[in-house]
Design a protein around this motif. Structure first.
Motif, PDB file in Angstrom:
ATOM      1  N   GLN A  41       5.874  -1.328   1.974  1.00 58.84           N
ATOM      2  CA  GLN A  41       6.688  -0.119   1.896  1.00 58.84           C
ATOM      3  C   GLN A  41       7.354  -0.148   0.544  1.00 58.84           C
ATOM      4  O   GLN A  41       8.061  -1.109   0.207  1.00 58.84           O
ATOM      5  N   ARG A  90      -4.292   3.034  -0.381  1.00 61.61           N
ATOM      6  CA  ARG A  90      -2.958   3.534  -0.703  1.00 61.61           C
ATOM      7  C   ARG A  90      -2.432   4.483   0.354  1.00 61.61           C
ATOM      8  O   ARG A  90      -1.227   4.517   0.638  1.00 61.61           O
ATOM      9  N   SER A 135      -0.971   2.311   2.908  1.00 68.38           N
ATOM     10  CA  SER A 135      -0.056   1.279   2.385  1.00 68.38           C
ATOM     11  C   SER A 135      -0.495  -0.098   2.865  1.00 68.38           C
ATOM     12  O   SER A 135       0.303  -0.891   3.397  1.00 68.38           O
TER      13      SER A 135
END
Lengths: 111, 113
Positions: A25, A66, A69
């Motif tokens: 994160q 991406r 994440s």
């Protein structure tokens, strides 16, 4: 800020394949790196992913998504010398900004 | 070529004392980083230099910690009035502007008694 999650320990058999996952994160994302550290040693660079997909370097590969994440480090044809801690890390910004490391995954390779 | 070197490799000191830890980066590397690593944890950022100036010192835990890099090469991390909680491995890394890779030194193992 940034935070990274990875398993604390993994055990695998010599010659096998192991995958170490990392979720992150971040307030900004500038790529995911992987470092290896043997007990008492310095972290050494393994791989870097700035874009989605798989990067391969010999027995080691690293993957990045991406949108999720998420990334992973894949180690093939495990050898006893691969027993070490593996850290994923993200940059806080562009350029030479410092790395934020996960807590590390301790890999034990057994015969 | 030579890698990143750090001295001393081990330092034992008493609570309240002052210590200096030295880092000699790879020649030509403009970026220099200090991290601290506790047992079972990943390296935690302390301070980052680009050339002679501290580009980011947001990781320094308090004002007892200070670092310099006066000529843009060697750096010294200084810890005043050491506390037992300062015991850790202090890692230094350097990188060039053209690469993602940070090259780490072997670290200084600091033990505050």
């Amino acid at each position: 800020g940034q935070s990274l999650e990875q398993p604390s320990e993994v055990t695998a058999v010599e010659g096998a394949i192991v995958q170490i996952n990392c979720t992150y994160q971040t307030s900004g994302f500038y790529g995911l790196s992987w470092y290896q550290q043997h007990d008492g040693g310095a972290p050494t660079f393994l791989s870097y992913n700035a874009l989605d997909g798989l990067e391969e370097t010999g027995r080691f590969s690293s993957f990045l998504s991406r949108s999720d994440s998420y990334g992973y480090l894949l180690l093939q044809e495990l050898q006893m010398k691969d027993s070490a801690s593996y850290f994923c890390a993200v940059r806080g910004g562009s350029g030479n900004t410092p790395l934020v490391f996960g807590k590390g995954t301790r890999l034990s390779v057994i015969a | 070529g030579a890698g990143v070197s750090q001295t001393p490799s081990n330092k034992v000191t008493e609570k309240g004392k002052y210590v200096e830890l030295r880092c000699d980066p790879i020649s030509g590397h403009t970026a220099l980083y200090w991290y601290r690593q506790s047992l079972g944890q990943g390296p935690e950022f302390l301070i980052y230099f680009q050339g002679t100036g501290a580009a980011d010192d947001s990781g320094l835990p308090n004002d007892r910690f200070f670092a310099v890099r006066p000529e843009g090469s060697v750096s010294t991390l200084k810890i005043q009035r050491t506390e037992r909680g300062d015991s850790a491995v202090y890692l230094c890394a350097s990188s060039s502007s053209s690469t993602e890779t940070q090259y780490f030194g072997p670290g200084t193992r600091l033990l505050v008694l």
